[in-house]
Design a protein around this motif. Structure first.
Motif, short mmCIF file in Angstrom:
data_model
loop_
_atom_site.label_atom_id
_atom_site.label_comp_id
_atom_site.label_asym_id
_atom_site.label_seq_id
_atom_site.Cartn_x
_atom_site.Cartn_y
_atom_site.Cartn_z
N SER A 121 1.12 -0.99 0.23
CA SER A 121 0.06 -0.05 -0.44
C SER A 121 0.17 1.21 -0.29
O SER A 121 1.31 1.48 0.88
N VAL A 122 0.81 2.14 -1.21
CA VAL A 122 2.02 3.45 -1.33
C VAL A 122 0.98 4.56 -1.32
O VAL A 122 1.32 5.88 -1.02
N GLY A 123 -0.46 4.44 -0.72
CA GLY A 123 -0.95 6.25 -0.49
C GLY A 123 -1.62 6.27 -1.98
O GLY A 123 -1.97 6.26 -2.89
N MET A 124 -1.26 7.97 -1.87
CA MET A 124 -1.47 8.80 -3.27
C MET A 124 0.09 8.58 -4.04
O MET A 124 -0.36 8.67 -5.27
N LEU A 125 0.53 7.27 -3.96
CA LEU A 125 1.64 7.48 -5.63
C LEU A 125 1.04 6.09 -5.96
O LEU A 125 1.56 5.82 -6.86
N ALA A 126 -0.06 5.82 -5.26
CA ALA A 126 -1.05 4.44 -6.13
C ALA A 126 -1.69 5.48 -7.20
O ALA A 126 -2.44 5.92 -7.18
N VAL A 127 -1.76 5.48 -8.30
CA VAL A 127 -2.64 6.39 -9.91
C VAL A 127 -2.99 5.20 -10.66
O VAL A 127 -4.50 6.02 -10.47
N ARG A 128 -2.84 4.60 -10.91
CA ARG A 128 -3.25 3.63 -11.75
C ARG A 128 -2.88 2.29 -11.82
O ARG A 128 -2.99 2.28 -10.07
N SER A 129 -2.79 1.11 -12.58
CA SER A 129 -2.70 -0.63 -11.49
C SER A 129 -1.17 -0.03 -11.28
O SER A 129 -1.04 0.70 -11.20
N ARG A 130 -1.28 -0.92 -10.33
CA ARG A 130 0.65 -1.65 -9.43
C ARG A 130 1.02 -1.61 -11.22
O ARG A 130 2.12 -0.84 -11.55
N PHE A 131 0.37 -2.17 -12.39
CA PHE A 131 2.17 -2.75 -12.96
C PHE A 131 2.15 -1.00 -14.17
O PHE A 131 2.79 -1.00 -14.54
N THR A 132 0.68 -0.79 -14.68
CA THR A 132 0.74 0.87 -14.90
C THR A 132 1.32 1.69 -14.17
O THR A 132 2.73 2.38 -14.91
N ASP A 133 1.59 1.81 -12.85
CA ASP A 133 2.25 2.87 -12.41
C ASP A 133 3.38 2.75 -12.34
O ASP A 133 4.96 2.99 -12.49
N MET A 134 4.63 1.43 -12.53
CA MET A 134 5.74 0.74 -12.06
C MET A 134 6.08 0.95 -13.95
O MET A 134 7.29 1.19 -13.61
N VAL A 135 5.88 0.54 -15.25
CA VAL A 135 5.78 0.74 -16.38
C VAL A 135 6.05 2.09 -16.29
O VAL A 135 7.60 2.35 -16.92
N THR A 136 5.02 3.38 -15.97
CA THR A 136 5.65 4.30 -16.27
C THR A 136 6.43 5.24 -15.48
O THR A 136 7.32 5.62 -16.07
N TYR A 137 6.22 4.80 -13.65
CA TYR A 137 7.37 5.61 -13.73
C TYR A 137 8.88 5.01 -13.64
O TYR A 137 9.87 5.81 -13.45
N GLY A 138 8.64 3.70 -14.45
CA GLY A 138 10.18 3.17 -14.70
C GLY A 138 11.15 3.69 -15.65
O GLY A 138 12.04 3.87 -16.32
N ALA A 139 10.54 3.93 -16.99
CA ALA A 139 10.46 4.08 -18.42
C ALA A 139 10.67 5.78 -17.95
O ALA A 139 11.66 6.20 -18.60
N LEU A 140 9.86 6.60 -17.40
CA LEU A 140 10.17 8.64 -17.50
C LEU A 140 11.48 8.39 -16.77
O LEU A 140 12.16 8.69 -16.72
N GLY A 141 11.66 7.21 -15.44
CA GLY A 141 13.43 7.43 -15.09
C GLY A 141 13.78 7.24 -15.67
O GLY A 141 15.54 7.89 -15.36
N VAL A 142 14.14 6.21 -16.42
CA VAL A 142 15.27 4.70 -17.19
C VAL A 142 15.70 7.04 -17.67
O VAL A 142 16.47 6.68 -18.48
N ALA A 143 14.05 7.37 -18.89
CA ALA A 143 14.50 8.11 -20.03
C ALA A 143 14.98 9.19 -19.30
O ALA A 143 16.00 9.90 -19.96
N ILE A 144 14.73 9.97 -18.19
CA ILE A 144 15.99 10.99 -17.33
C ILE A 144 16.77 10.95 -17.69
O ILE A 144 17.45 11.70 -17.46
N VAL A 145 17.64 10.06 -16.97
CA VAL A 145 18.27 9.44 -16.08
C VAL A 145 19.06 9.54 -17.43
O VAL A 145 20.94 9.74 -17.69
N LEU A 146 19.05 8.31 -18.82
CA LEU A 146 19.80 8.41 -20.01
C LEU A 146 20.50 10.27 -20.88
O LEU A 146 21.03 10.03 -20.95
#
Length: 172
Positions: A121-146
């Motif tokens: 349970s992550v409170g307001m960090l959960a916006v969509r389904s768990r899978f969609t949130d993980m993919v969205t946060y992860g892809a944007l994070g990797v793109a910004i770092v690269l």
């Protein structure tokens, strides 16, 4: 409805006040609240979407991250962690340390993806389904770092095929 009308008390675990068992829920009839709210008698449930949306479903894992008696900031610590790291990155960018600051912003998104994966349970960090949130946060994070590591001048990371692609598109 009262207990004499045959209503089921939710705090009694399905037993009516007169000792009768709770009626079973069927797919065709739905719950008593759904059929009463939609004005149906319970014989047949409409498959149409309601014309007025009364409520939305909470995202998977969108409950409190701490017990309900904890103060509000403690209940939202995963979101505050991500926002704190992002804020620190923005402060670094404001003080003209842009590359580490931008990398820190991307790392904050990656932290959000990891928290979304490992915590139930992550409170307001959960916006969509768990899978969609993980993919969205992860892809944007990797793109910004690269992108922060490849930005000019003096990139920390050079990818040869991207350099060749850039020269081909500009000269062609």
């Amino acid at each position: 409805m009262s207990a004499e009308d045959g209503a089921v008390s939710p705090d009694r675990g399905g037993d009516g006040a007169d000792g009768s068992a709770a009626p079973e829920r069927t797919e065709a009839a739905g719950t008593a609240g759904e059929s009463a709210a939609s004005g149906e008698s319970g014989a047949k449930k409409s498959r149409r979407f309601p014309s007025v949306t009364k409520d939305t479903a909470r995202p998977e894992g969108g409950g409190r991250a701490a017990p309900g008696d904890a103060p509000a900031p403690a209940r939202q610590w995963p979101m505050l962690t991500v926002l704190g790291v992002t804020g620190l990155g923005l402060v670094l960018v404001a003080f003209d340390v842009w590359r580490p600051g931008t990398i820190l912003i991307g790392v904050a998104l990656l932290i959000g993806a990891v928290l979304r994966r490992v915590l139930p349970s992550v409170g307001m960090l959960a916006v969509r389904s768990r899978f969609t949130d993980m993919v969205t946060y992860g892809a944007l994070g990797v793109a910004i770092v690269l992108l922060a590591m490849m930005a000019q001048p003096k990139p920390w990371l050079e990818i040869p095929f991207l350099d060749e692609t850039l020269h081909f598109t500009i000269s062609g």
